[in-house]
Design an enzyme around this catalytic site. Sequence first.
Site, short mmCIF file in Angstrom:
data_model
loop_
_atom_site.label_atom_id
_atom_site.label_comp_id
_atom_site.label_asym_id
_atom_site.label_seq_id
_atom_site.Cartn_x
_atom_site.Cartn_y
_atom_site.Cartn_z
N ARG A 76 -10.01 0.34 8.73
CA ARG A 76 -9.49 -0.95 9.13
C ARG A 76 -10.54 -1.81 9.82
O ARG A 76 -10.26 -2.95 10.20
CB ARG A 76 -8.34 -0.72 10.12
CG ARG A 76 -6.99 -0.58 9.42
CD ARG A 76 -6.06 -1.30 10.26
NE ARG A 76 -4.68 -1.51 10.01
CZ ARG A 76 -3.80 -0.77 9.41
NH1 ARG A 76 -4.09 0.31 8.82
NH2 ARG A 76 -2.55 -1.14 9.36
N ARG A 108 -0.30 -8.84 13.46
CA ARG A 108 -0.94 -7.85 12.57
C ARG A 108 -1.76 -8.57 11.49
O ARG A 108 -2.84 -8.10 11.10
CB ARG A 108 0.12 -6.95 11.92
CG ARG A 108 0.69 -5.93 12.91
CD ARG A 108 2.02 -5.35 12.45
NE ARG A 108 1.93 -4.59 11.23
CZ ARG A 108 2.97 -4.30 10.45
NH1 ARG A 108 4.18 -4.72 10.78
NH2 ARG A 108 2.80 -3.60 9.36
N ARG A 132 11.76 -5.47 5.41
CA ARG A 132 11.63 -4.03 5.08
C ARG A 132 12.60 -3.19 5.91
O ARG A 132 12.80 -3.44 7.09
CB ARG A 132 10.20 -3.58 5.36
CG ARG A 132 10.04 -2.06 5.22
CD ARG A 132 8.61 -1.63 5.17
NE ARG A 132 7.82 -2.04 6.31
CZ ARG A 132 6.50 -1.85 6.40
NH1 ARG A 132 5.83 -1.30 5.41
NH2 ARG A 132 5.86 -2.26 7.46
N ARG A 192 11.31 -1.09 11.23
CA ARG A 192 10.18 -0.64 12.04
C ARG A 192 9.99 -1.56 13.24
O ARG A 192 10.16 -2.77 13.12
CB ARG A 192 8.91 -0.65 11.17
CG ARG A 192 8.45 0.73 10.77
CD ARG A 192 7.38 0.68 9.72
NE ARG A 192 6.16 -0.02 10.14
CZ ARG A 192 5.03 -0.01 9.42
NH1 ARG A 192 4.99 0.64 8.28
NH2 ARG A 192 3.97 -0.65 9.84
N LYS A 220 0.84 -1.21 0.00
CA LYS A 220 0.00 0.00 0.00
C LYS A 220 0.87 1.26 0.00
O LYS A 220 0.64 2.18 -0.77
CB LYS A 220 -0.94 0.01 1.23
CG LYS A 220 -1.86 -1.20 1.31
CD LYS A 220 -2.81 -1.10 2.49
CE LYS A 220 -2.11 -1.09 3.84
NZ LYS A 220 -1.40 -2.34 4.18
P1 AP5 Z 1 4.91 -1.54 1.87
O1 AP5 Z 1 4.51 -0.83 0.65
O2 AP5 Z 1 5.72 -0.80 2.89
O3 AP5 Z 1 3.64 -2.25 2.55
P2 AP5 Z 1 2.31 -1.72 3.21
O4 AP5 Z 1 1.18 -2.46 2.59
O5 AP5 Z 1 2.26 -0.22 3.17
O6 AP5 Z 1 2.55 -2.25 4.68
P3 AP5 Z 1 2.47 -1.56 6.10
O7 AP5 Z 1 3.23 -2.43 7.05
O8 AP5 Z 1 2.93 -0.15 6.04
O9 AP5 Z 1 0.95 -1.70 6.34
P4 AP5 Z 1 0.21 -1.77 7.67
O10 AP5 Z 1 -1.17 -1.60 7.12
O11 AP5 Z 1 0.38 -2.88 8.60
O12 AP5 Z 1 0.87 -0.59 8.52
P5 AP5 Z 1 0.39 0.84 8.89
O13 AP5 Z 1 1.62 1.68 8.83
O14 AP5 Z 1 -0.82 1.28 8.12
O15 AP5 Z 1 5.70 -2.83 1.43
C1 AP5 Z 1 6.30 -3.71 2.40
C2 AP5 Z 1 7.68 -4.18 1.93
O16 AP5 Z 1 7.57 -4.93 0.73
C3 AP5 Z 1 8.67 -3.04 1.59
O17 AP5 Z 1 9.93 -3.42 2.05
C4 AP5 Z 1 8.66 -2.95 0.08
O18 AP5 Z 1 9.92 -2.55 -0.43
C5 AP5 Z 1 8.33 -4.37 -0.33
N1 AP5 Z 1 7.47 -4.42 -1.50
C6 AP5 Z 1 6.39 -3.63 -1.77
N2 AP5 Z 1 5.82 -3.98 -2.94
C7 AP5 Z 1 6.55 -5.06 -3.40
C8 AP5 Z 1 6.43 -5.91 -4.56
N3 AP5 Z 1 5.49 -5.71 -5.49
N4 AP5 Z 1 7.34 -6.93 -4.69
C9 AP5 Z 1 8.31 -7.12 -3.76
N5 AP5 Z 1 8.47 -6.35 -2.64
C10 AP5 Z 1 7.60 -5.34 -2.47
O19 AP5 Z 1 -0.09 0.66 10.41
C11 AP5 Z 1 0.79 0.36 11.48
C12 AP5 Z 1 -0.02 0.27 12.79
O20 AP5 Z 1 -0.71 1.51 13.05
C13 AP5 Z 1 -1.14 -0.78 12.81
O21 AP5 Z 1 -0.68 -2.05 13.15
C14 AP5 Z 1 -2.09 -0.16 13.87
O22 AP5 Z 1 -1.62 -0.40 15.17
C15 AP5 Z 1 -2.01 1.32 13.62
N6 AP5 Z 1 -3.05 1.79 12.68
C16 AP5 Z 1 -2.82 2.30 11.42
N7 AP5 Z 1 -3.99 2.63 10.84
C17 AP5 Z 1 -4.98 2.33 11.73
C18 AP5 Z 1 -6.40 2.41 11.69
N8 AP5 Z 1 -7.06 2.87 10.62
N9 AP5 Z 1 -7.10 1.99 12.77
C19 AP5 Z 1 -6.47 1.55 13.86
N10 AP5 Z 1 -5.13 1.41 13.96
C20 AP5 Z 1 -4.37 1.79 12.90
#
Ligand code: AP5
Length: 216
Positions: free
Chosen positions: A92, A170, A126, A159, A16
């Site tokens: 979410r 997660r 990552r 991270r 994402k």
């Molecule tokens: P990346 O693009 O970084 O993945 P992502 O889908 O953005 O993953 P996140 O870990 O950021 O998502 P998340 O939803 O858990 O975390 P968030 O920060 O929102 O890609 C990952 C890796 O893969 C990278 O190294 C990249 O280089 C590689 N990659 C990407 N595409 C690729 C491909 N095509 N092929 C190969 N490699 C690839 O949330 C964190 C925390 O915040 C949550 O756990 C929660 O506690 C809280 N939180 C956030 N939003 C909410 C909400 N709405 N409600 C309640 N709590 C929330």
Amino acid sequence: MSSPHVLLLGAPGAGKGTQSKRIADRFGVDHITTGDALRNNKEMDISELGFEYDTPGGFMDAGELVPDEVVNEIVVTALGNADGFVLDGYPRNIEQAEFLDDRTALDAVVRLGVSDDKLIDRLTGRRVCPSCGVNYHVEFDQPEETGICDECGTDLEQREDDTEETVRERLRVFAENTEPVIEYYRDSDAYVEIDGEGSPDEVWEQVEAAIEARNP
Ligand code: AP5
């Protein structure tokens, strides 16, 4: 073409963040990501709300969702300042989806599908730049010099929630809370499912085409 309203859905590690940056650049829209907003406010005092943890960071490091009261507030502020947007990491759960529905319409709801094994490999490998926010991967997207950001020369970090144990939690929380959100949007004309297992460029080709088709 007006500025599109895009929602990206997918499990942790589905790409994402990677695709959102491209959407924001290509379509000139704001990137609204609750994850980054919460990481910037990890130590905020939310003790008066009476939850299990007194800061957003407590929930995040355990792999749990931060309470809706905190997250909804962040989104309302960000939406108020945006013309077009790509929303990443929100909603979410069903309550957040209904809250969003009451506030804005969506042109494209893009779901990135990736298997759990690949998600675990992507997240545990990552590395992020704490200064400019660029993401890398120890195997799939290496910087020119190991451990150093190509863009600004800062030392890369892992991270705190990218350890294998927290990643598994997660993914469990995603299946329980966020899979129903996908069902919530599935029948809408805006919804499109994309195979997120190709290279970032291959995934991007499909994401860009899907948004263009829904925002002519
Ligand atoms: P990346 O693009 O970084 O993945 P992502 O889908 O953005 O993953 P996140 O870990 O950021 O998502 P998340 O939803 O858990 O975390 P968030 O920060 O929102 O890609 C990952 C890796 O893969 C990278 O190294 C990249 O280089 C590689 N990659 C990407 N595409 C690729 C491909 N095509 N092929 C190969 N490699 C690839 O949330 C964190 C925390 O915040 C949550 O756990 C929660 O506690 C809280 N939180 C956030 N939003 C909410 C909400 N709405 N409600 C309640 N709590 C929330």
